[in-house]
Design an enzyme around this catalytic site. Sequence first.
Site, short mmCIF file in Angstrom:
data_model
loop_
_atom_site.label_atom_id
_atom_site.label_comp_id
_atom_site.label_asym_id
_atom_site.label_seq_id
_atom_site.Cartn_x
_atom_site.Cartn_y
_atom_site.Cartn_z
N CYS A 58 -10.19 -3.09 0.68
CA CYS A 58 -8.90 -3.75 0.90
C CYS A 58 -9.24 -5.13 1.42
CB CYS A 58 -8.07 -2.99 1.93
SG CYS A 58 -6.59 -3.91 2.45
N CYS B 218 -6.32 -8.43 -4.29
CA CYS B 218 -5.65 -7.31 -3.63
C CYS B 218 -6.07 -6.06 -4.40
CB CYS B 218 -4.14 -7.52 -3.75
SG CYS B 218 -3.16 -6.14 -3.12
N GLY C 177 0.78 -1.25 0.00
CA GLY C 177 0.00 0.00 0.00
C GLY C 177 0.80 1.28 0.00
N1 DGL Z 1 -4.94 -6.65 0.72
C1 DGL Z 1 -4.45 -5.60 -0.11
C2 DGL Z 1 -5.57 -4.78 -0.73
O1 DGL Z 1 -6.65 -5.31 -0.94
C3 DGL Z 1 -3.47 -4.64 0.37
C4 DGL Z 1 -2.51 -4.75 1.24
C5 DGL Z 1 -1.21 -4.08 1.09
O2 DGL Z 1 -1.07 -2.88 1.36
O3 DGL Z 1 -0.31 -4.83 0.77
O4 DGL Z 1 -5.41 -3.63 -1.06
#
Ligand code: DGL
Length: 272
Positions: free
Chosen positions: A195, A69, A39
């Site tokens: 997220c 993600c 992120g």
């Molecule tokens: N799970 C990821 C998303 O949906 C993000 C996580 C990250 O910052 O690596 O954005």
Amino acid sequence: MIGVFDSGSGGLTILKALRNALPDQDFMYFGDHRNAPYGHRDNDQIVELTRAGVKTLMDRGCSLVILACNTAAAVALRSLQQQWLEDQYPGNRILGVLVPMVEAITGQPWMADAAPDGSRRDRILLFATSKTVSSGAYCEEITKRAPNVDLIQKACPGLVDAIEGGAGKRPLRGLIEGYISEMNTADASAAVLGCTHFPLVEKYFRTALPTSVKILSQPNIVAASLASYLQRRPHFAEGGTGSITLLTSGDPTTTNEISQRFLDPKLAFVSA
Ligand code: DGL
């Protein structure tokens, strides 16, 4: 076999819903724990890491990969689809988690009442990583389909790190209440947890948001969208036995310890 990719363990929330919706399907998950979180990385790095993650899955036989993600989908999906995929893996496909959410937002019953002249506006809250917010990808996709929606975006720095790091109830609640206290939630119809880590802390969002705000659940929406995609393209779903493989770029022992809270106890990560 269908591949599921995330920077870390957040995509397991999507994998769980995919397994429930498609129990006979084989899934291979790859968490790039060594490089998580994405992120706050720059765009070139996110594209590079996402490409490497998709390659890991496609080299192991996944002809369809879901970017579970939002950050990777917002920043890297289009460029991988346009330039790289057809050259390297002709016929294979990569899907994101963002468009199914946008379709769910703009297909909600309230949209049917929306005045075409824009005189009635809807306010939707979006909680996501800083990178997903700054990419503007949700705004762009929503504006294309429903110009009468006002998307109020909130970057949630630190929340993915806190979840991956196993933070307890108090700090997690504190972070979430902090983000929400900085927003004007009045008249919002819905909140999108944009997220894939955030469904793990959905209950804290629920208690901190007004009860009138509906939370749109990304895992179930993505699973329904994949099920419908596979009906239209059944060759991606052939020959499944319901197997699940979990790969990590990190240390499997540490990853299993940290992911224990959101893993089916019969499953464990192995090195990619
Ligand atoms: N799970 C990821 C998303 O949906 C993000 C996580 C990250 O910052 O690596 O954005």
